[in-house]
Design an enzyme around this catalytic site. Structure first.
Site, PDB file in Angstrom:
ATOM      1  N   VAL A 153       0.864  -1.177   0.000  1.00 14.91           N
ATOM      2  CA  VAL A 153       0.000   0.000   0.000  1.00 14.91           C
ATOM      3  C   VAL A 153       0.902   1.229   0.000  1.00 14.91           C
ATOM      4  O   VAL A 153       1.776   1.372   0.853  1.00 14.91           O
ATOM      5  CB  VAL A 153      -0.944   0.051   1.215  1.00 14.91           C
ATOM      6  N   GLU A 154       0.688   2.106  -0.971  1.00 11.86           N
ATOM      7  CA  GLU A 154       1.468   3.328  -1.101  1.00 11.86           C
ATOM      8  C   GLU A 154       0.738   4.450  -0.351  1.00 11.86           C
ATOM      9  O   GLU A 154      -0.361   4.855  -0.733  1.00 11.86           O
ATOM     10  CB  GLU A 154       1.612   3.668  -2.587  1.00 11.86           C
ATOM     11  N   ILE A 155       1.335   4.922   0.730  1.00 15.13           N
ATOM     12  CA  ILE A 155       0.771   6.013   1.513  1.00 15.13           C
ATOM     13  C   ILE A 155       1.321   7.317   0.954  1.00 15.13           C
ATOM     14  O   ILE A 155       2.539   7.485   0.832  1.00 15.13           O
ATOM     15  CB  ILE A 155       1.137   5.866   2.999  1.00 15.13           C
TER      16      ILE A 155
END
Length: 286
Positions: A153-155
């Site tokens: 997951v790219e925050i």
């Protein structure tokens, strides 16, 4: 202390991505509310989430029975249901207007201290935050397709995103058994920008007759140990989705992201990849 997912999570949009996000938080113990545009779409979203839950149970990666997960899943059409959620994730199609509408409706229904995330894969967090009353509560949480199988997951940190919110998001991603990376707000972030660069060049190579789709993909899977080739990945993402991202990046980063004519033509013809049954490969229609 072991990170935990929010007790109550909202998901606005119950398509393939939204259902996958809902599934991830359900498995982590959250009560999940999915809001869709109408009753039929809400029912379809519920079925999509529970099918993913059933698959996880069959694989032995879910700890409860199906009834327990179903009891923690609510679907409907009214964003007022987000009032009790500590986190709401917007997962509507990759269109600035649609996302602005979705985010403003969600924010108006949420508690003042709740977090709001967008699943955009390329649109500026700052551009979206500019229309909100509480821009410090917005961040990007870019999940990858298919969500149940992806471990990333790219925050995305906007200029106004509260630092504590980024720390919280790292914990939430860890709690759903995925790995977070944190990037600053920039067109295409890290993942879409790099992935699209490879995908567009692969399409140009196919367009100019350098090699077949199969051989281009094999060059990357066998030569560079990529788990999937760039053209097959484009089919899985959706050619229309890739076109939309390319157009956005071309408008912000320049002509190196200009979509190839082949991509435009295939989208115009309805050859969107796996979801339409045909793209660079032939698929069983989803």
């Amino acid at each position: 202390m072991t990170p935990s997912a929010p007790a109550a999570v909202g998901v606005l949009g119950g398509g393939r991505m939204g259902a996958g996000i809902a599934h991830a938080f359900l498995l982590a113990g959250s009560h999940v509310t999915v809001v869709e545009r109408d009753d039929a779409s809400a029912a379809a979203a519920s079925a999509r989430v529970m099918d993913a839950v059933a698959a996880s149970i069959a694989r032995g990666t879910a700890s409860d029975d199906q009834a327990s997960y179903a009891a923690r899943l609510t679907t409907g059409t009214d964003v007022a249901a987000f009032a009790a959620c500590g986190l709401v994730v917007e997962a509507v199609p990759e269109d600035v207007g649609l996302k602005i509408d979705a985010l403003t409706r969600a924010e108006a229904a949420m508690a003042a201290d709740a977090a709001l995330a967008t699943n955009t894969s390329s649109i500026s967090i700052d551009e979206l935050a500019a229309v909100l009353e509480r821009p410090q509560h917005l961040l990007g949480m870019h999940f990858f397709n298919p969500v149940p199988a992806s471990t990333l997951v790219e925050i995305v940190r906007g200029a106004q995103t509260a630092p504590d919110l980024i720390d919280d998001a790292r914990g939430w991603v860890t709690a759903i058994d995925k790995t977070p990376i944190v990037v600053a707000d920039a067109p295409g972030f890290a993942s879409s920008r790099l992935g699209l660069t490879l995908g567009l060049e692969a399409i140009r190579m196919l367009e100019s007759g350098v090699a077949s789709a199969e051989d281009i993909d094999a060059a990357m899977t066998l030569g560079y140990k990529h788990p999937i080739g760039p053209l097959k990945l484009t089919d899985l993402v959706g050619l229309d989705v890739r076109l939309g991202i390319a157009e956005y990046l071309a408008s912000t980063l320049g002509e190196r992201f200009e979509p190839p004519a082949l991509l435009r033509r295939m989208v115009a013809d309805g050859d969107l990849g796996r979801k339409s049954g045909r793209g660079f490969y032939t698929w069983d229609a989803q």
